[in-house]
Design an enzyme around this catalytic site. Structure first.
Site, PDB file in Angstrom:
ATOM      1  N   ASP A  87       0.823  -1.203   0.000  1.00 40.28           N
ATOM      2  CA  ASP A  87       0.000   0.000   0.000  1.00 40.28           C
ATOM      3  C   ASP A  87       0.859   1.256   0.000  1.00 40.28           C
ATOM      4  O   ASP A  87       0.500   2.246  -0.644  1.00 40.28           O
ATOM      5  CB  ASP A  87      -0.935   0.005   1.212  1.00 40.28           C
ATOM      6  N   ARG A 129      -2.567  -0.616  -6.970  1.00 40.62           N
ATOM      7  CA  ARG A 129      -1.696  -1.799  -6.993  1.00 40.62           C
ATOM      8  C   ARG A 129      -2.241  -2.932  -7.861  1.00 40.62           C
ATOM      9  O   ARG A 129      -1.515  -3.865  -8.209  1.00 40.62           O
ATOM     10  CB  ARG A 129      -1.433  -2.303  -5.567  1.00 40.62           C
ATOM     11  N   CYS A 157       6.694  -5.969   5.733  1.00 44.54           N
ATOM     12  CA  CYS A 157       5.790  -7.121   5.574  1.00 44.54           C
ATOM     13  C   CYS A 157       5.080  -7.121   4.229  1.00 44.54           C
ATOM     14  O   CYS A 157       4.268  -7.999   3.969  1.00 44.54           O
ATOM     15  CB  CYS A 157       4.787  -7.187   6.715  1.00 44.54           C
TER      16      CYS A 157
HETATM   17  C1  PEP Z   1       0.846  -3.942   2.565  1.00 44.33           C
HETATM   18  O1  PEP Z   1       0.052  -3.049   2.246  1.00 44.33           O
HETATM   19  O2  PEP Z   1       2.047  -3.955   2.232  1.00 44.33           O
HETATM   20  C2  PEP Z   1       0.390  -5.085   3.359  1.00 44.33           C
HETATM   21  C3  PEP Z   1       1.239  -5.972   3.832  1.00 44.33           C
HETATM   22  O3  PEP Z   1      -0.949  -5.208   3.573  1.00 44.33           O
HETATM   23  P1  PEP Z   1      -1.997  -5.727   2.478  1.00 44.33           P
HETATM   24  O4  PEP Z   1      -1.214  -6.303   1.345  1.00 44.33           O
HETATM   25  O5  PEP Z   1      -2.847  -6.728   3.166  1.00 44.33           O
HETATM   26  O6  PEP Z   1      -2.742  -4.495   2.127  1.00 44.33           O
HETATM   27 MG    MG Z   2      -1.850  -2.883   3.246  1.00 43.92          MG
END
Ligand code: PEP
Ligand code: MG
Length: 455
Positions: A337, A347, A384
């Site tokens: 994000d 994305r 992450c």
């Molecule tokens: C991110 O945004 O990098 C993330 C780990 O959360 P999600 O992919 O679930 O939005």
């Molecule tokens: Mg996210």
């Protein structure tokens, strides 16, 4: 040959079943009698549709839509399905019954291949199998570079059934437990006890290793029908993540109470998604203090040291990383994000997939700044998002000084192998070299040049 974005898996060969958008809701009807090695071609798939693929002998799928860091791509990596997304015209050129070779690494799709192509890909498949054997030997090892930089390598999950994948891959914890599925795969809100049971189950399986639960990130592309989310013109910029939780404290409190209660049985942390202001964090901390008081009054045990962390995934939070690092127990950078909001590029939109890139200098500068702020305050910092398992970016993250990485379980061993074979000294000068570069293309080729020299 058709091409798109190889987002996961290996190289598979199989027979096509082609489903139009209108057929997807009745997928069961069309897939019930498919044979082994089926490859699904469709214009688009929702995460909800894709989860169902596990029940059928599907080895891979191809869509016209979707980007590398879309939730669909993340799911494909988790299920270890071979997937190529964003293939323009795939519905026009491929028919049910066609034979295809699907290369989830390079993003290629060979339709009704000749003998030479088949032989070429069989050779590549054998090579990948050999590599996999090598990679598997990293399950029991620690995550440390040749020059002695240790970090903690954890797994991302979005269902309790994924915990075994993390354990099997030698994950050093669960760095991101996405909890949307707990809500989305049923028709009503999960109770506190139901959630508590799930978290305790995870704790038992992880045997004391850290489990980071991200609180419900509703909104955006996570539609949970019974929550009656208002229709929004821009859901990704709307009532998402913590914004929804603060609007519905009843749902938020139930989840956090379940986590606190489970914390008596394992090592848990709470991670908050989509923050854009410190005030949101302070309001959450107040709610959490009230929960603790209630548990104290009732004499219910919980971990009094349970850490509360902030996910940095908006540019607003990134610019205030210095302040968040002073108030949070840990920080986790959600690069999926953070990238989309920094570049203002969706994305999952293939039309602008060339703009959405973790290599954008503004994204890399943000990550560097966040990590610097955390190091200054002595606060643990993790990445992450999907970038955490991008082998080309790993040296950069280590030079910035990241403490933890959390990646899809199917990428844990490969990432550990790459880190183990890396010497940070080979990348001396990389940070300075990036300083004056202003485009995705320039940063990527600069990083490539350092990799080429380090081999
Ligand atoms: C991110 O945004 O990098 C993330 C780990 O959360 P999600 O992919 O679930 O939005
Ligand atoms: Mg996210």
């Amino acid at each position: 040959m058709l091409s798109g974005m190889g987002v996961s898996g290996k190289i598979v060969m199989g027979t096509v079943i082609r489903l139009e958008r209108e057929q997807l809701p009745d997928m069961e009807k069309y897939l019930a009698n498919t044979g082994d090695n089926t490859i699904l071609i469709s214009p688009d798939l929702t995460v909800k549709d894709a989860i169902k693929l596990e029940q059928y002998p599907i080895v891979g799928f191809v869509t016209e839509k979707g980007g590398f860091n879309s939730h669909l791509a993340i799911l494909a990596r988790k299920l270890d399905l071979t997937a190529v997304l964003g293939v323009p015209g795939c519905m026009d050129f491929i028919a049910t019954g066609d034979h295809v070779i699907l290369d989830g690494i390079e993003g290629n799709l060979v339709v009704n291949p000749g003998k030479n192509a088949v032989e070429h890909y069989i050779k590549l498949q054998r090579k990948l199998e050999e590599d996999q054997k090598q990679i598997n030997s990293y399950a029991e090892k620690e995550t440390v570079t040749l020059d002695g930089y240790h970090l903690t390598l954890m797994g991302n999950i979005d269902d309790i059934s994924d915990v075994k994948r993390v354990v099997k891959s030698g994950g050093e914890g669960i760095g991101l437990f996405r909890t949307e599925n707990l809500y989305a795969k049923r028709g009503n809100l999960p109770t506190e006890d139901e959630q508590y049971e799930i978290y305790v189950q995870a704790a038992r399986a992880m045997k004391g290793k850290t489990i980071i639960i991200r609180t419900l990130d509703a909104g955006g592309d996570h539609r949970i029908p019974y929550l009656d989310l208002e229709a929004e013109e821009n859901p990704f910029l709307g009532c998402r993540g913590i914004r929804f939780s603060l609007k519905r404290p009843d749902i938020f409190k139930t989840q956090c109470r379940a986590i606190f209660r489970a914390s008596a049985h394992g090592t848990f942390r709470i991670l908050l998604p989509m923050l854009s202001s410190l005030m949101e964090f302070r309001r959450v901390k107040n709610v959490l203090s009230l929960i603790k008081e209630e548990l104290d009054v009732l004499g219910i045990p919980y971990d009094k040291q349970l850490k509360i962390g902030v996910m940095i995934e908006t540019p607003a939070a990134a610019w205030m990383a210095d302040l968040f690092a002073k108030e949070a127990d840990f920080i986790s950078i959600g690069t999926n994000d953070l990238t989309q909001y920094t570049i203002a590029a969706d994305r999952g939109n293939k039309q602008i997939a060339n703009l959405y890139s973790n290599y954008h200098p503004a994204v890399l500068r943000s990550i560097q700044y966040i990590i610097q702020c955390c190091r200054k305050e002595g606060v643990t910092v993790a990445i992450c998002g999907e970038a955490a398992s991008d082998s080309k970016l790993l040296p950069l993250f280590l030079l910035y000084g990241v403490d933890e990485l959390s990646v899809s379980p199917s990428r844990i061993l490969r990432t550990r192998q790459q880190i183990s074979e890396m010497n940070r000294e080979n990348f001396n000068g990389l940070l300075t070299a990036l300083d004056n570069l202003g485009s995705i293309e320039e940063t990527e080729s600069c990083i490539d040049a350092f990799h080429a020299l380090s081999n």
